[in-house]
Design a protein around this motif. Structure first.
Motif: not given
Length: 375
Positions: A325-336
């Motif tokens: 996992l990476g960070q969470i974006t502003e709209d609640g998506q998780r970076v893979i």
């Protein structure tokens, strides 16, 4: 003895038959299990800026405890508690009468010594006085001049002025108080600090420091160590990073007690929203944006210390794909960061029914939209 053992054998035989009979009656799994309807999507590919986030505290750019250089009775306070003052504004006045008297006395002594020095100069030309006596007159004049200048300074110091623009605290003493000055134990009168700009200090972990250096050495960061970089900050009652500042300093060593290194950013504070001592959450990036896959944060599962999502195999069976996992974006998506491909079909709806190897009847986003239009 033999006759008594016969019932035991019979009982054991009957038990074995009953167990065998039960096993034969267990129904076999049906090969035609109904597929579980579940919504599936392919991961979205986005340009992502990777952020490092830090918690820190604001601190005034300049802060000074106002103390007097001379002692005496505090005669006047010329500010209101908490007001903003300008450099050179008189904040306190110590009773000046003793210093005025001392200055007049010192001026008189200097005037006399100066006349004696000039008279000695004329006498020395005619050899009426010795060279030693002439040198003594010079020394007396110089001492008297120094005493006069010191007395003038003390009179000036009786007016305690603001050393820079800023906001003053409340006064810590009252008019008429006897205050001490001129040494380490001088009376603390008030505290003055700057308002804008304001500094933000934070701590980075050893892992953060290593990542920063690796990126700098690989050419991912331009400029020297601690070179200015934009950063963004949010306060406790804010949902997004609204405030832009500049990262401009990193310490020269890690603290041995915490294993962290201090960094600093500076923010404009013209509206005065930041207060010294206030906490904030800051994010900074030292990398160029890169492409990453993103998925909804809600679909990520946990197996011990591993994270996974459900994806469909070629025959539409649910399989776990373990991801980084990476960070969470502003709209609640998780970076893979790893573990998924752009063509993977990821289960995003109906997860409460999905199990490993379960047969899935995939419902796409287009199908959901068509159903909604039909309603």
């Amino acid at each position: 003895m033999i006759a008594r053992s016969v019932p035991i054998v019979v009982i054991l035989t009957l038990t074995a038959l009953l167990v065998s009979g039960c096993e034969k009656k267990t129904p076999e799994a049906s090969p035609n299990i109904a597929a579980i309807p579940a919504r599936v999507e392919t991961p979205e590919l986005r340009m992502i800026t990777e952020w490092n986030e830090f918690t820190g505290r604001f601190q005034a750019l300049d802060r000074v405890e106002i103390r007097s250089r001379v002692g005496g009775y505090l005669e006047e306070i010329r500010f209101k508690d908490g007001q903003e003052v300008k450099k050179g504004d008189v904040l306190f006045v110590v009773d000046q009468r003793p210093f005025e008297i001392e200055l007049k006395s010192a001026e008189a002594r200097f005037e006399f010594a100066d006349k004696e020095f000039k008279r000695a100069g004329g006498l020395r030309k005619s050899n009426a006085i010795s060279e030693e006596e002439y040198d003594q007159r010079i020394q007396e004049m110089r001492v008297a001049k120094a005493e006069m200048e010191n007395a003038r300074l003390n009179l000036e110091f009786s007016e305690i002025k603001a050393p820079f623009d800023g906001r003053i605290s409340r006064n810590l003493v009252s008019s008429g108080s006897l205050i001490s000055g001129g040494n380490a134990n001088a009376t603390h009168l008030a505290t003055l600090l700057t308002v804008s700009p304001i500094e933000f200090y934070f701590e980075g972990s050893e892992a953060d420091v290593l990542a920063y250096h690796r990126l700098r050495l690989s050419g991912g960061i331009t400029g020297e160590r601690g070179a200015a970089q934009p950063v963004y900050l949010k306060l406790q009652d804010e949902d997004s990073f609204l405030h832009e500042g500049i990262f401009n300093y990193v310490d020269n060593e890690l603290r041995t007690d915490t294993g962290t290194m201090e960094g600093r950013a500076i923010f404009d504070n013209a509206d005065g929203i930041f207060e010294p001592g206030m906490f904030g959450r800051m994010r900074a990036t030292f990398r160029e944006p890169s492409e990453y896959l993103v998925v909804p944060e809600t679909i990520i599962g946990t197996e011990f210390n591993r994270k996974y999502v459900y994806a469909l195999s070629a025959d539409n069976k649910a399989v776990r794909k373990y991801v980084t996992l990476g960070q969470i974006t502003e709209d609640g998506q998780r970076v893979i960061k790893s573990g998924l491909e752009t063509n993977d079909r990821v289960v995003v709806g109906g997860l409460h029914m999905v199990r490993p190897n379960a047969l899935i009847s995939p419902i796409t986003e287009d199908q959901v939209a068509t159903q909604q239009e039909g309603k």
